[in-house]
Design a protein around this motif. Structure first.
Motif, PDB file in Angstrom:
ATOM      1  N   MET A 174       0.819  -1.208   0.000  1.00 53.95           N
ATOM      2  CA  MET A 174       0.000   0.000   0.000  1.00 53.95           C
ATOM      3  C   MET A 174       0.848   1.251   0.000  1.00 53.95           C
ATOM      4  SD  MET A 174      -1.303  -0.435   3.929  1.00 53.95           S
ATOM      5  CE  MET A 174      -1.249  -2.230   3.775  1.00 53.95           C
ATOM      6  N   VAL A 175       0.374   2.224  -0.732  1.00 54.30           N
ATOM      7  CA  VAL A 175       0.935   3.577  -0.695  1.00 54.30           C
ATOM      8  C   VAL A 175      -0.082   4.447   0.023  1.00 54.30           C
ATOM      9  CG1 VAL A 175       1.557   5.600  -2.073  1.00 54.30           C
ATOM     10  CG2 VAL A 175       2.302   3.314  -2.791  1.00 54.30           C
ATOM     11  N   ILE A 176       0.358   5.059   1.110  1.00 50.35           N
ATOM     12  CA  ILE A 176      -0.511   5.932   1.895  1.00 50.35           C
ATOM     13  C   ILE A 176       0.107   7.322   1.928  1.00 50.35           C
ATOM     14  CG2 ILE A 176      -1.516   6.368   4.174  1.00 50.35           C
ATOM     15  CD1 ILE A 176      -1.619   3.361   4.600  1.00 50.35           C
ATOM     16  N   ASP A 177      -0.643   8.294   1.477  1.00 47.32           N
ATOM     17  CA  ASP A 177      -0.174   9.683   1.417  1.00 47.32           C
ATOM     18  C   ASP A 177       1.158   9.785   0.677  1.00 47.32           C
ATOM     19  OD1 ASP A 177      -0.531  12.393   1.814  1.00 47.32           O
ATOM     20  OD2 ASP A 177       0.471  12.409   3.761  1.00 47.32           O
ATOM     21  N   GLY A 178       1.275   9.031  -0.422  1.00 42.71           N
ATOM     22  CA  GLY A 178       2.414   9.157  -1.322  1.00 42.71           C
ATOM     23  C   GLY A 178       3.615   8.295  -0.997  1.00 42.71           C
ATOM     24  N   ALA A 179       3.576   7.517   0.085  1.00 39.88           N
ATOM     25  CA  ALA A 179       4.737   6.709   0.462  1.00 39.88           C
ATOM     26  C   ALA A 179       4.317   5.277   0.756  1.00 39.88           C
ATOM     27  CB  ALA A 179       5.436   7.311   1.687  1.00 39.88           C
ATOM     28  N   VAL A 180       5.191   4.321   0.439  1.00 40.09           N
ATOM     29  CA  VAL A 180       4.921   2.921   0.759  1.00 40.09           C
ATOM     30  C   VAL A 180       4.849   2.773   2.275  1.00 40.09           C
ATOM     31  CG1 VAL A 180       5.837   0.571   0.684  1.00 40.09           C
ATOM     32  CG2 VAL A 180       6.020   2.043  -1.326  1.00 40.09           C
ATOM     33  N   ASN A 181       3.786   2.122   2.746  1.00 39.19           N
ATOM     34  CA  ASN A 181       3.591   1.903   4.176  1.00 39.19           C
ATOM     35  C   ASN A 181       3.882   0.441   4.487  1.00 39.19           C
ATOM     36  OD1 ASN A 181       2.094   1.183   6.706  1.00 39.19           O
ATOM     37  ND2 ASN A 181       1.645   3.369   6.665  1.00 39.19           N
ATOM     38  N   ARG A 182       4.884   0.217   5.341  1.00 41.75           N
ATOM     39  CA  ARG A 182       5.292  -1.154   5.670  1.00 41.75           C
ATOM     40  C   ARG A 182       4.741  -1.622   7.005  1.00 41.75           C
ATOM     41  NH1 ARG A 182       9.548   1.558   3.316  1.00 41.75           N
ATOM     42  NH2 ARG A 182      10.338   0.592   1.392  1.00 41.75           N
ATOM     43  N   GLY A 183       4.105  -0.746   7.758  1.00 38.34           N
ATOM     44  CA  GLY A 183       3.642  -1.113   9.084  1.00 38.34           C
ATOM     45  C   GLY A 183       4.767  -1.000  10.100  1.00 38.34           C
ATOM     46  N   ALA A 184       4.519  -1.490  11.308  1.00 36.61           N
ATOM     47  CA  ALA A 184       5.477  -1.323  12.396  1.00 36.61           C
ATOM     48  C   ALA A 184       6.729  -2.178  12.217  1.00 36.61           C
ATOM     49  CB  ALA A 184       4.804  -1.666  13.731  1.00 36.61           C
TER      50      ALA A 184
END
Length: 391
Positions: free
Chosen positions: A215-225
């Motif tokens: 997922m890309v959230i607000d323009g950046a890849v989100n990897r989680g914690a």
């Protein structure tokens, strides 16, 4: 990092945000003399060159500034369940040389990583370069990856890799920045940067032998914690039975709709490639199985749509590129299950990439790192090469 230092100026040039001296001055607010100093530093490091073409402007046309793609090269490796693609890229991510090898994950990290290094040395020699030209190393793995540690964590098909210090092993041969990520995160990054850079929220689903998402959230890849975000393949799906998954759990999405599960149910083959071949031959049982898989997968994608509200959902992986059957099943369920507000402007599309998305994603990842303004400014400030030994 120097505020609006050489690294920031190079970023503007590389992204196309500012391509001339006057544009750089306008965007940064720096004086023309200061812009000139920043550019002199970049010219001296051979990171940029002046184009022979003029860039139109309100005043007198100016010569455009461009990243020098041969200032260094990047290593990009996409490890797959069946095949591993190994490539050497220039700084524009053009492929200078690549090779596809059948490397067995079960041979373990030491054997596989040493084999990759041997192939890379051959490639670099064939291109006519020296190993000192390498600026960074990007590696994608078909497993959950702790991004900061650069290690496989938890259950995966990469038996024997959990906790192994991959970065330390590779640095014996490659004394450069080494970035390691989950393969689906790299596919997500490539898709966003190459085809959907104007979209701030993107959800990517890989439907191959296994199933994963990014997922890309607000323009950046989100990897989680800890790097485990997007592992929808091992989320339980109710209402379709509870077959055993490769991970040991029951009723995972992958055990119902992954390529290996479809091959199991069809009684022929063992992975997505075998299923795709039957579909291309027009095998009605395989087509029916894929359509059902699309509807099952749609249950998870619909949930993700409500949770993330993406601008676009991209389907990749071998099963997604065999025709419209998987896409149709997913679309049907997503639009049935999700609220109208979440789907009003939503696009659900199949990837435009053919075979090199993982290579592109690893390339973007490592280039962003080695060309980051902070890293470049720190090295240029003390007169060091922008890349050599840049750990």
């Amino acid at each position: 990092m120097i505020e609006d230092g050489p690294g920031r100026v190079l970023e503007l040039i590389t992204t196309g945000s500012a391509r001339t001296r006057s544009e750089i001055a306008h965007v940064t607010g720096l004086s023309r003399s200061t812009v000139g100093q920043r550019l002199d530093t970049l010219f001296a490091a051979q990171l940029i060159f002046e184009s022979t073409e003029n860039v139109p402007s309100r005043g007198r046309p100016s010569r455009g500034l461009e990243l020098n793609p041969r200032a260094g090269v990047l290593i990009s490796v996409d490890v797959g369940e069946e095949r591993t693609r190994i490539a050497v890229l220039d700084l524009n991510l053009a492929i200078l040389g690549d090779r596809v090898a059948r490397l067995a994950l079960g041979d373990g990290p030491e054997v596989l990583l040493d084999r990759i290094t041997a192939i890379l040395r051959e490639l670099i020699g064939q291109i006519g370069l020296d190993q000192s030209a390498v600026a960074g190393f990007g590696l994608g793995l078909p497993a959950p990856v702790d991004y900061e540690a650069g290690r496989v964590q938890g259950w995966s098909i990469m038996s024997g890799w959990e906790g192994y210090d991959i970065r330390r092993h590779l640095r014996r041969s490659w004394p450069v920045p080494i970035l390691i990520d989950n393969d689906v995160n790299l596919l997500t990054l490539a898709e966003h940067r190459r085809h959907f850079a104007d979209q701030r929220h993107l959800f990517f689903v890989k439907a191959g032998t296994g199933i994963g998402s990014g997922m890309v959230i607000d323009g950046a890849v989100n990897r989680g914690a800890q790097g485990a975000a997007g592992d929808i393949g091992h989320a339980h799906i109710a209402g379709f039975g509870d077959p055993q998954c490769r991970c040991g759990n029951l009723g995972c999405l992958e055990s119902l709709a992954g390529g290996w599960a479809l091959a199991r149910d069809l009684g022929e083959g063992h992975d997505a490639r075998d299923v795709a071949e039957r579909i291309r031959r027009g095998d009605s049982a395989a087509v029916t199985s894929l359509r059902k898989a699309g509807r099952i997968m749609g249950e998870s994608v619909a949930y993700a749509t409500s949770l993330l509200n993406p601008d676009v959902i991209v389907l990749g992986g071998l099963l997604a590129t065999t025709g419209d059957d998987l896409l149709a099943g997913i679309r049907q369920v997503v639009y049935q299950r999700s609220l109208p507000l979440a789907t009003r402007q939503l696009r659900i599309v199949v990837t435009k990439y053919k075979a090199r998305a993982g290579i592109a994603g690893a390339g973007y990842l490592v280039r962003d790192h080695v060309l980051s303004p902070a890293a470049l400014d720190a090295r240029l400030l003390i007169g060091r090469s922008p890349f050599a030994d840049a750990l």
